[in-house]
Structures are given as C-alpha cells and as structure tokens.
Design an enzyme around this catalytic site. Structure first.
Site, PDB file in Angstrom:
ATOM      1  N   HIS A  59       0.854  -1.188   0.000  1.00 29.74           N
ATOM      2  CA  HIS A  59       0.000   0.000   0.000  1.00 29.74           C
ATOM      3  C   HIS A  59       0.888   1.235   0.000  1.00 29.74           C
ATOM      4  CE1 HIS A  59      -3.921  -1.913   1.749  1.00 29.74           C
ATOM      5  NE2 HIS A  59      -3.301  -2.744   0.913  1.00 29.74           N
ATOM      6  N   GLU A  61       1.033   3.910   1.789  1.00 28.97           N
ATOM      7  CA  GLU A  61       1.553   4.340   3.080  1.00 28.97           C
ATOM      8  C   GLU A  61       2.705   3.459   3.540  1.00 28.97           C
ATOM      9  OE1 GLU A  61      -2.929   5.320   3.089  1.00 28.97           O
ATOM     10  OE2 GLU A  61      -1.642   3.700   2.366  1.00 28.97           O
ATOM     11  N   CYS A  89      -6.045   2.402   5.684  1.00 28.36           N
ATOM     12  CA  CYS A  89      -6.709   1.148   6.031  1.00 28.36           C
ATOM     13  C   CYS A  89      -6.144   0.661   7.366  1.00 28.36           C
ATOM     14  CB  CYS A  89      -6.481   0.123   4.926  1.00 28.36           C
ATOM     15  SG  CYS A  89      -4.811  -0.588   4.924  1.00 28.36           S
ATOM     16  N   CYS A  92      -2.343  -0.149   7.207  1.00 22.62           N
ATOM     17  CA  CYS A  92      -1.508   1.055   7.112  1.00 22.62           C
ATOM     18  C   CYS A  92      -1.545   1.844   8.415  1.00 22.62           C
ATOM     19  CB  CYS A  92      -1.955   1.916   5.935  1.00 22.62           C
ATOM     20  SG  CYS A  92      -1.630   1.118   4.336  1.00 22.62           S
TER      21      CYS A  92
END
Length: 162
Positions: A59, A61, A89, A92
C-alpha cells in the site's frame, strides 16, 4: 483535522501525494499515494503497488514508510507526518502507529474508497470483535514453546525497543 483549521499542513505535500496517486493509476497500480515529511522535506514517497508487485502489503503508506525509514536509517519516524490521498486502512494505520509518525493528513475518506471497491469496513469490524467472534479463525498453538523467543528477548541487554 481540516485544511481550514490547519492551513500550515502543507498543501504542497498533499499535492505531491495526489500526483503520485494519479501516476500510480497510469502505471497499473491502485489510486493511492503517500509522502512522509519531516522537518519540511519529503523523506519517503509511495504509491500502491499491490497488483503490479503481487504484494498485498504494498500500500502507498507502507511503501512510503519503508522509503522514509531507509532515508533516515531508523525504524521510527517520530516528528514526521504522513500525507496520504486516502484515510489509511487498518494495516496502514498499524504501520503508521508502529513507525511512531506524529500525524496523518489524508484526502479521501474510507467510505469514499469503499464506493470504488476498496472497502475496509469488514476488517474494522473484525479487529474490533472478540477473538471468539471473528470470521477468520485464530488458533493459539504451542504457546509455551513460542514464549522462549520472548524470554530471550527480555534477557537481551542490548535489545532495541520499538
């Protein structure tokens, strides 16, 4: 935290995260971008590379946190802020907590991400449920033997806390 309430949050950093998210879409990644900022400069950037890299943890992040940690040579990012194009999310958010970032600034809300197919609602429900009520079964196994590594860790005089 709104831009009106906090105009010093750094529009240039959010604009960079947005540009990264658009570049990610164009290159086959998901529509997410993030930058980690410390002392007024970007120390890590990331875009969503889940599908291109075949890595569910890639992801934006997490990628940005990994880059920032490499940049400064540390596993902690205290004093840094992450600018991300979407509310993080649960994975993250966990990475942000573990990295000790000082703040999160985001663009799109998680319900907006859900409307385009990135729905984390089930994960949020799952992690807030008691272990026995979770849909993904958790089975504790060989706890006494597994505890040996914890005992070794606690006895280690030069351990680095995180």
């Amino acid at each position: 935290m709104s831009d009106k309430a906090h105009p010093a949050l750094g529009a240039q950093f959010m604009r960079r995260a947005i540009a990264l998210s658009c570049e990610s879409v164009a290159s086959g990644g998901g529509p997410f971008g993030a930058v980690v900022v410390r002392d007024g400069r970007i120390i890590g950037e990331g875009v969503n590379r889940v599908v291109p890299h075949g890595d569910p943890t890639a992801h934006a992040e997490v990628v940005a946190i990994r880059a920032a940690c490499r940049t400064i040579g540390s596993h902690t990012l205290g004093g840094a802020v992450i600018y991300t194009t979407c509310e993080p999310c649960p994975m993250c958010l966990g990475a942000i907590w573990w990295a000790r970032l000082s703040a999160i600034v985001y663009g799109n809300a998680r319900d907006e991400a859900g409307k385009i197919g990135f729905d984390d609602a089930a994960i949020y429900r799952e992690v807030s449920s008691p272990l026995a009520a979770r849909t993904l079964p958790l089975h504790r196994f060989m706890a006494d033997e597994a505890a040996e590594a914890f005992r070794l860790w606690m006895a280690k005089a030069d351990r680095v806390q995180y």
